[in-house]
Design a protein around this motif. Structure first.
Motif, PDB file in Angstrom:
ATOM      1  N   HIS A   1       0.805  -1.230   0.000  1.00 45.34           N
ATOM      2  CA  HIS A   1       0.000   0.000   0.000  1.00 45.34           C
ATOM      3  C   HIS A   1       0.828   1.266   0.000  1.00 45.34           C
ATOM      4  O   HIS A   1       0.301   2.361  -0.219  1.00 45.34           O
ATOM      5  N   GLU A   2       2.139   1.162   0.274  1.00 41.90           N
ATOM      6  CA  GLU A   2       3.042   2.317   0.268  1.00 41.90           C
ATOM      7  C   GLU A   2       2.636   3.389   1.270  1.00 41.90           C
ATOM      8  O   GLU A   2       2.891   4.576   1.082  1.00 41.90           O
ATOM      9  N   GLY A   3       1.954   2.968   2.326  1.00 39.02           N
ATOM     10  CA  GLY A   3       1.666   3.886   3.424  1.00 39.02           C
ATOM     11  C   GLY A   3       0.433   4.745   3.270  1.00 39.02           C
ATOM     12  O   GLY A   3       0.214   5.655   4.081  1.00 39.02           O
ATOM     13  N   VAL A   4      -0.418   4.476   2.272  1.00 44.13           N
ATOM     14  CA  VAL A   4      -1.616   5.289   2.107  1.00 44.13           C
ATOM     15  C   VAL A   4      -2.724   4.467   1.445  1.00 44.13           C
ATOM     16  O   VAL A   4      -2.475   3.688   0.509  1.00 44.13           O
ATOM     17  N   VAL A   5      -3.941   4.627   1.966  1.00 50.22           N
ATOM     18  CA  VAL A   5      -5.131   3.941   1.459  1.00 50.22           C
ATOM     19  C   VAL A   5      -6.259   4.964   1.415  1.00 50.22           C
ATOM     20  O   VAL A   5      -6.344   5.837   2.279  1.00 50.22           O
ATOM     21  N   ALA A   6      -7.136   4.854   0.428  1.00 46.68           N
ATOM     22  CA  ALA A   6      -8.267   5.786   0.329  1.00 46.68           C
ATOM     23  C   ALA A   6      -9.499   5.066  -0.196  1.00 46.68           C
ATOM     24  O   ALA A   6      -9.394   4.174  -1.046  1.00 46.68           O
ATOM     25  N   ASP A   7     -10.656   5.454   0.322  1.00 47.89           N
ATOM     26  CA  ASP A   7     -11.941   5.041  -0.239  1.00 47.89           C
ATOM     27  C   ASP A   7     -12.382   6.112  -1.224  1.00 47.89           C
ATOM     28  O   ASP A   7     -12.504   7.288  -0.863  1.00 47.89           O
ATOM     29  N   VAL A   8     -12.632   5.704  -2.452  1.00 51.57           N
ATOM     30  CA  VAL A   8     -12.856   6.638  -3.556  1.00 51.57           C
ATOM     31  C   VAL A   8     -14.123   6.230  -4.300  1.00 51.57           C
ATOM     32  O   VAL A   8     -14.389   5.032  -4.490  1.00 51.57           O
ATOM     33  N   LEU A   9     -14.903   7.207  -4.723  1.00 48.11           N
ATOM     34  CA  LEU A   9     -16.073   6.914  -5.546  1.00 48.11           C
ATOM     35  C   LEU A   9     -15.628   6.288  -6.866  1.00 48.11           C
ATOM     36  O   LEU A   9     -14.726   6.796  -7.538  1.00 48.11           O
ATOM     37  N   ARG A  10     -16.282   5.201  -7.212  1.00 44.60           N
ATOM     38  CA  ARG A  10     -15.943   4.515  -8.450  1.00 44.60           C
ATOM     39  C   ARG A  10     -16.409   5.337  -9.653  1.00 44.60           C
ATOM     40  O   ARG A  10     -17.518   5.881  -9.654  1.00 44.60           O
ATOM     41  N   GLU A  11     -15.581   5.422 -10.657  1.00 44.87           N
ATOM     42  CA  GLU A  11     -15.935   6.136 -11.887  1.00 44.87           C
ATOM     43  C   GLU A  11     -16.515   5.133 -12.883  1.00 44.87           C
ATOM     44  O   GLU A  11     -15.832   4.198 -13.308  1.00 44.87           O
ATOM     45  N   GLU A  12     -17.760   5.335 -13.242  1.00 46.39           N
ATOM     46  CA  GLU A  12     -18.429   4.403 -14.150  1.00 46.39           C
ATOM     47  C   GLU A  12     -17.922   4.580 -15.579  1.00 46.39           C
ATOM     48  O   GLU A  12     -17.620   5.701 -16.007  1.00 46.39           O
ATOM     49  N   PRO A  13     -17.810   3.486 -16.349  1.00 41.58           N
ATOM     50  CA  PRO A  13     -17.400   3.609 -17.752  1.00 41.58           C
ATOM     51  C   PRO A  13     -18.401   4.445 -18.549  1.00 41.58           C
ATOM     52  O   PRO A  13     -19.603   4.432 -18.283  1.00 41.58           O
ATOM     53  N   VAL A  14     -17.906   5.157 -19.525  1.00 40.55           N
ATOM     54  CA  VAL A  14     -18.780   5.908 -20.431  1.00 40.55           C
ATOM     55  C   VAL A  14     -19.221   4.964 -21.551  1.00 40.55           C
ATOM     56  O   VAL A  14     -18.631   3.902 -21.766  1.00 40.55           O
TER      57      VAL A  14
END
Length: 362
Positions: free
Chosen positions: A188-201
């Motif tokens: 993880h290199e010292g960082v993790v984030a919860d991110v909104l998934r970007e839907e395919p166009v």
């Protein structure tokens, strides 16, 4: 003069007017016939002919029900007590994790009760890796929902932390073992984030907004390994690929592992969802694209064959290769020549070679 001691505040759950646990009429509001009359002589009342069951309870059934409500043991509790006891160990584990700040979304397996974390699973993706999260912050910071990092990363992520503070996005400094568990990986290199998934166009939307001139895209027919996807996205970003095209029924989606391997490339290359294969072929050809099926053997030499300015490389699944009907429908069949000491290249390595060959002609 009589001085009564001051009365304290009424305890919650009482049966007074408006009490929070009130569930029936007060004792003085009950009907006179709610309780059967006691016979003369003080003997406990029982139905004639019924066996005597010992000393009668001092309260009526309605009073006992009211008493259970006052002590938090009402009918609803009775109806679910056994089920609640079965869930208690799992609930205790979740409470322990939340108390330690470990309330993460990816660890719901083993808990039967529905949770907001499960509801968000499709909408969010857990990313990790320094470059992956920096790329999200640079392109769409509003998609970041939570951030976890260890102490050594604080100086390097100061701009992101300042943005989190200004926009009320929660972040937490945690230990290495917490990050390992959050990412389900120690990469993880010292960082993790919860991110909104970007839907395919959609394919139509992507073609509508595509600039004129040379364009290169990748059609992934069955590629599923997240590390291969990440490596493909990294190469695609490096060589300026316009999009990754996904078949209509493909379950391929960006994961934390793919984003880390992509090293930020996942934010640079859009994913496009196609419809039926025959319609997608017609739409792409209508926009000036030729399609090249990449095969292990029997195709034209990649380094000698003509490569059109607007080209879609069609890449098959790891192991099974490409669908034969799809390969037959393409305009070209290309192979990467080699020494023959190994059967073929990994799909991610082959993609890098294919992209470099097209880029060299431009």
């Amino acid at each position: 003069m009589r001085h009564d001691p001051p009365r304290g505040p009424r305890k919650p759950g009482g049966t007074g007017e408006g009490g929070p646990w009130r569930s029936g009429p007060r004792r003085d509001e009950r009907r006179d016939d709610a309780r059967p009359p006691r016979p003369a002589g003080g003997e406990p009342h029982h139905r004639e002919g019924a066996p005597h069951r010992g000393h009668a309870h001092p309260h009526s059934r309605s009073e006992r029900r009211e008493q259970r409500h006052r002590h938090g043991d009402g009918p609803y509790r009775d109806s679910v007590r056994d089920d609640a006891r079965e869930r208690a160990p799992r609930a205790g584990l979740r409470a322990r994790d939340e108390a330690r700040g470990r309330f993460e979304d990816g660890d719901d397996e083993g808990y039967d009760t529905p949770s907001p974390q499960r509801a968000r699973r499709d909408a969010e993706v857990r990313l990790y890796g320094l470059n992956a999260i920096r790329a999200v912050y640079a392109r769409r910071p509003q998609a970041i929902r939570k951030l976890y990092l260890d102490t050594p990363r604080i100086p390097q992520l100061q701009p992101l932390l300042a943005w989190c503070v200004a926009n009320r996005v929660g972040y937490r400094v945690v230990e290495q073992d917490d990050l390992d568990r959050l990412a389900a990986s120690n990469h993880h290199e010292g960082v993790v984030a919860d991110v909104l998934r970007e839907e395919p166009v959609s394919l139509s939307e992507w073609l509508r907004d595509l600039p004129a001139g040379p364009q290169l895209a990748l059609w992934l027919d069955g590629v599923g390994n997240p590390h291969n996807l990440g490596a493909i996205l990294r190469s695609a970003a490096h060589f300026g690929v316009s999009a990754v095209l996904l078949p209509k029924d493909s379950s391929l989606a960006l994961s934390g592992a793919a984003a880390r391997v992509a090293e930020g490339g996942a934010e640079a290359v859009p994913m496009v969802r196609m419809g039926r294969s025959d319609n997608a072929l017609a739409q792409l050809r209508g926009a000036g694209f030729a399609l090249a099926a990449t095969v292990v053997n029997g195709g034209d030499d990649l380094f000698r064959a003509p490569l059109p300015e607007r080209l879609v490389y069609v890449l098959g699944a790891e192991g099974e290769g490409m669908d034969r009907e799809l390969a037959a429908a393409c305009d070209q069949r290309l192979s990467i020549p080699g020494s023959g000491r190994v059967e073929s290249l990994n799909v991610a390595a082959a993609t890098a070679v294919l992209l470099a060959a097209w880029r060299a002609r431009r």
